[in-house]
Design an enzyme around this catalytic site. Structure first.
Site, mmCIF file in Angstrom:
data_model
loop_
_atom_site.group_PDB
_atom_site.id
_atom_site.type_symbol
_atom_site.label_atom_id
_atom_site.label_comp_id
_atom_site.label_asym_id
_atom_site.label_seq_id
_atom_site.Cartn_x
_atom_site.Cartn_y
_atom_site.Cartn_z
ATOM 1 N N HIS A 195 5.436 -0.336 -2.414
ATOM 2 C CA HIS A 195 5.299 -1.795 -2.372
ATOM 3 C C HIS A 195 5.574 -2.466 -3.713
ATOM 4 O O HIS A 195 5.172 -3.600 -3.937
ATOM 5 C CB HIS A 195 3.906 -2.166 -1.835
ATOM 6 C CG HIS A 195 3.680 -1.705 -0.432
ATOM 7 N ND1 HIS A 195 2.435 -1.533 0.133
ATOM 8 C CD2 HIS A 195 4.563 -1.358 0.541
ATOM 9 C CE1 HIS A 195 2.571 -1.117 1.381
ATOM 10 N NE2 HIS A 195 3.841 -0.985 1.651
ATOM 11 N N CYS A 208 16.670 -14.026 -15.813
ATOM 12 C CA CYS A 208 17.337 -12.730 -15.897
ATOM 13 C C CYS A 208 18.193 -12.659 -17.160
ATOM 14 O O CYS A 208 19.008 -13.547 -17.416
ATOM 15 C CB CYS A 208 18.203 -12.553 -14.657
ATOM 16 S SG CYS A 208 19.186 -11.055 -14.683
ATOM 17 N N CYS A 241 22.026 -12.195 -15.873
ATOM 18 C CA CYS A 241 22.822 -13.273 -15.251
ATOM 19 C C CYS A 241 22.202 -14.659 -15.389
ATOM 20 O O CYS A 241 22.822 -15.647 -14.986
ATOM 21 C CB CYS A 241 23.076 -12.953 -13.773
ATOM 22 S SG CYS A 241 21.658 -13.250 -12.712
ATOM 23 N N ALA A 278 -13.160 7.795 -3.612
ATOM 24 C CA ALA A 278 -12.111 8.608 -4.234
ATOM 25 C C ALA A 278 -12.530 9.177 -5.586
ATOM 26 O O ALA A 278 -12.346 10.377 -5.840
ATOM 27 C CB ALA A 278 -10.845 7.774 -4.376
ATOM 28 N N SER A 314 -6.178 2.539 4.491
ATOM 29 C CA SER A 314 -6.664 2.290 5.845
ATOM 30 C C SER A 314 -5.675 2.838 6.877
ATOM 31 O O SER A 314 -5.974 2.859 8.067
ATOM 32 C CB SER A 314 -6.870 0.793 6.068
ATOM 33 O OG SER A 314 -5.669 0.106 5.817
ATOM 34 N N GLU A 366 -14.603 5.773 4.914
ATOM 35 C CA GLU A 366 -14.604 5.409 6.340
ATOM 36 C C GLU A 366 -13.531 6.173 7.088
ATOM 37 O O GLU A 366 -12.542 6.596 6.497
ATOM 38 C CB GLU A 366 -14.314 3.911 6.493
ATOM 39 C CG GLU A 366 -15.440 3.040 5.997
ATOM 40 C CD GLU A 366 -15.064 1.563 6.038
ATOM 41 O OE1 GLU A 366 -14.209 1.182 6.854
ATOM 42 O OE2 GLU A 366 -15.635 0.821 5.224
ATOM 43 N N VAL A 407 0.133 -1.722 -6.114
ATOM 44 C CA VAL A 407 1.074 -2.408 -6.998
ATOM 45 C C VAL A 407 0.476 -2.587 -8.388
ATOM 46 O O VAL A 407 1.063 -3.231 -9.250
ATOM 47 C CB VAL A 407 1.463 -3.794 -6.406
ATOM 48 C CG1 VAL A 407 2.158 -3.630 -5.055
ATOM 49 C CG2 VAL A 407 0.249 -4.714 -6.259
ATOM 50 N N ASP A 408 -0.720 -2.014 -8.611
ATOM 51 C CA ASP A 408 -1.493 -2.345 -9.812
ATOM 52 C C ASP A 408 -1.092 -1.576 -11.063
ATOM 53 O O ASP A 408 -1.530 -1.905 -12.169
ATOM 54 C CB ASP A 408 -2.995 -2.181 -9.543
ATOM 55 C CG ASP A 408 -3.375 -0.788 -9.044
ATOM 56 O OD1 ASP A 408 -2.692 0.200 -9.402
ATOM 57 O OD2 ASP A 408 -4.364 -0.678 -8.299
ATOM 58 N N GLN A 453 0.855 2.910 -2.250
ATOM 59 C CA GLN A 453 1.079 1.562 -1.689
ATOM 60 C C GLN A 453 0.564 0.520 -2.667
ATOM 61 O O GLN A 453 0.697 -0.668 -2.445
ATOM 62 C CB GLN A 453 0.311 1.406 -0.377
ATOM 63 C CG GLN A 453 0.769 2.373 0.700
ATOM 64 C CD GLN A 453 -0.254 2.440 1.826
ATOM 65 O OE1 GLN A 453 -0.222 1.640 2.751
ATOM 66 N NE2 GLN A 453 -1.153 3.387 1.750
HETATM 67 P P1 NAD Z 1 -6.629 -1.442 2.702
HETATM 68 O O1 NAD Z 1 -7.356 -2.484 1.939
HETATM 69 O O2 NAD Z 1 -6.072 -1.786 4.030
HETATM 70 O O3 NAD Z 1 -7.604 -0.199 2.923
HETATM 71 C C1 NAD Z 1 -8.384 0.302 1.890
HETATM 72 C C2 NAD Z 1 -8.944 1.631 2.331
HETATM 73 O O4 NAD Z 1 -9.636 2.185 1.221
HETATM 74 C C3 NAD Z 1 -9.946 1.541 3.490
HETATM 75 O O5 NAD Z 1 -9.664 2.558 4.421
HETATM 76 C C4 NAD Z 1 -11.293 1.795 2.809
HETATM 77 O O6 NAD Z 1 -12.214 2.465 3.656
HETATM 78 C C5 NAD Z 1 -10.870 2.683 1.663
HETATM 79 N N1 NAD Z 1 -11.758 2.645 0.506
HETATM 80 C C6 NAD Z 1 -12.559 1.630 0.062
HETATM 81 N N2 NAD Z 1 -13.197 1.998 -1.053
HETATM 82 C C7 NAD Z 1 -12.787 3.266 -1.336
HETATM 83 C C8 NAD Z 1 -13.090 4.190 -2.360
HETATM 84 N N3 NAD Z 1 -13.939 3.876 -3.353
HETATM 85 N N4 NAD Z 1 -12.481 5.407 -2.342
HETATM 86 C C9 NAD Z 1 -11.611 5.739 -1.339
HETATM 87 N N5 NAD Z 1 -11.308 4.899 -0.335
HETATM 88 C C10 NAD Z 1 -11.874 3.676 -0.336
HETATM 89 O O7 NAD Z 1 -5.516 -0.872 1.723
HETATM 90 P P2 NAD Z 1 -4.135 -0.122 1.982
HETATM 91 O O8 NAD Z 1 -4.305 0.919 3.053
HETATM 92 O O9 NAD Z 1 -3.635 0.293 0.660
HETATM 93 O O10 NAD Z 1 -3.142 -1.224 2.597
HETATM 94 C C11 NAD Z 1 -3.195 -2.579 2.256
HETATM 95 C C12 NAD Z 1 -1.987 -3.173 1.536
HETATM 96 O O11 NAD Z 1 -2.465 -4.035 0.489
HETATM 97 C C13 NAD Z 1 -1.081 -2.211 0.840
HETATM 98 O O12 NAD Z 1 0.177 -2.545 1.268
HETATM 99 C C14 NAD Z 1 -1.173 -2.485 -0.672
HETATM 100 O O13 NAD Z 1 0.114 -2.630 -1.211
HETATM 101 C C15 NAD Z 1 -1.851 -3.804 -0.778
HETATM 102 N N6 NAD Z 1 -2.935 -3.833 -1.812
HETATM 103 C C16 NAD Z 1 -2.773 -3.217 -3.054
HETATM 104 C C17 NAD Z 1 -3.817 -3.201 -3.984
HETATM 105 C C18 NAD Z 1 -3.632 -2.512 -5.328
HETATM 106 O O14 NAD Z 1 -2.518 -2.419 -5.829
HETATM 107 N N7 NAD Z 1 -4.700 -1.991 -5.935
HETATM 108 C C19 NAD Z 1 -5.032 -3.820 -3.692
HETATM 109 C C20 NAD Z 1 -5.158 -4.453 -2.428
HETATM 110 C C21 NAD Z 1 -4.101 -4.441 -1.506
HETATM 111 ZN ZN ZN Z 2 20.285 -11.384 -12.636
#
Ligand code: NAD
Ligand code: ZN
Length: 250
Positions: free
Chosen positions: A126, A153, A156, A237, A195, A221, A110-111, A108
């Site tokens: 995403h 673009c 186009c 993680a 989450s 969590e 985007v980084d 999920q």
């Molecule tokens: P979220 O922020 O809702 O949840 C983050 C989850 O990660 C939580 O459950 C938290 O407990 C857990 N967490 C925190 N630190 C951690 C660690 N060190 N190791 C493992 N788990 C850890 O994020 P989500 O569930 O990805 O959903 C939120 C939306 O926000 C997504 O759609 C995403 O696209 C976007 N988003 C992306 C980024 C990115 O690309 N890095 C950053 C922020 C939000």
């Molecule tokens: Zn185009």
């Protein structure tokens, strides 16, 4: 369900890991937390950009209303990411693609940190902050880490927008369908740093479980999916996935 304060890989998981032919990993913002990217819940959501709340500046509505402001915000986010590095969790997951005959990474995030760690064929639900997309013909352009991003673009001539799913938008066509297909055939499914509140991404582990997969969550969590999991590894993680390395399970 076994919940483990993680200093070791439980035997039930080790056995599954060693025997698995088909593995799916679903990641969320938590997998990048130890690289220094704020998760959505811990900070990201509260971010204001020039007085605009995160969910407004990152919305489909803003692309219509003020595309240059959206770009300014995404240029700022990319600049923050430029100096950050993948962590041990991204690296471990990148190794797993060589380890299992059938391996699928669905993120999920985007980084782009999974790709920088060496993961290929990432299903990005995403989108990706390092790509731009034409608002008319949908042509996609990579944004270089250094130098200028393209602002129109090349096919186009119409304006480009970030190739990211914004609030109020649908997932890119095809990505979720491929993820469902892989989720329904995997034997082992990891849910790492999400989450599990954002659907339809959170339904992938449910699909995997319904088809008989063994589910393992890695998160400091509990989440709404914890109860469905066979094993919950409670921890960060990078630390938890680092154990697979120490145990020579990479
Ligand atoms: P979220 O922020 O809702 O949840 C983050 C989850 O990660 C939580 O459950 C938290 O407990 C857990 N967490 C925190 N630190 C951690 C660690 N060190 N190791 C493992 N788990 C850890 O994020 P989500 O569930 O990805 O959903 C939120 C939306 O926000 C997504 O759609 C995403 O696209 C976007 N988003 C992306 C980024 C990115 O690309 N890095 C950053 C922020 C939000
Ligand atoms: Zn185009």
């Amino acid at each position: 369900m076994q919940s483990v304060p993680t200093l070791q890989i439980p035997n039930a998981l080790r056995q599954r890991f060693e025997a698995a032919q088909s593995v799916l990993v679903l990641t969320g913002a938590g997998v990048s937390a130890e690289s220094g990217v704020p998760t959505f819940r811990d900070g990201g959501k509260a971010t204001l950009w020039k007085g605009l709340p995160f969910d407004l500046i990152s919305s489909a509505q803003m692309v219509q209303r003020d595309l240059p402001a959206v770009w300014e915000w995404f240029d700022f986010r990319r600049a923050l990411l430029r100096d950050l590095q993948p962590n041990a969790a991204h690296n471990a997951i990148a190794h797993w693609q060589e380890r299992f005959p059938q391996f699928t990474l669905v993120t999920q995030n985007v980084d782009g940190l999974h790709q920088r760690a060496g993961s290929r064929e990432v299903i990005e639900l995403h989108g990706n902050i390092w790509r731009a997309r034409c608002i008319s013909c949908n042509a996609i352009f990579a944004i270089p880490e250094e130098g200028n991003r393209p602002d129109e673009c090349l096919a186009c001539g119409d304006p480009l927008r970030p190739d990211v799913v914004l609030f109020g938008e649908m997932l890119p066509s095809g990505a979720f369908e491929s993820a469902i297909l892989r989720a329904s055939t995997c034997e082992l499914c990891f849910i790492i740093g999400t989450s599990a509140l954002v659907y339809p991404a959170a339904s992938l582990p449910e699909i995997a479980k319904a088809q008989g997969a063994f589910l393992c969550e890695v998160n400091p969590e509990r989440t709404p999916l914890s109860g469905l999991c066979d094993i919950v590894l409670t921890g960060k993680a990078a630390e938890v996935l680092g154990l697979f390395d120490e145990n020579s399970l990479l």
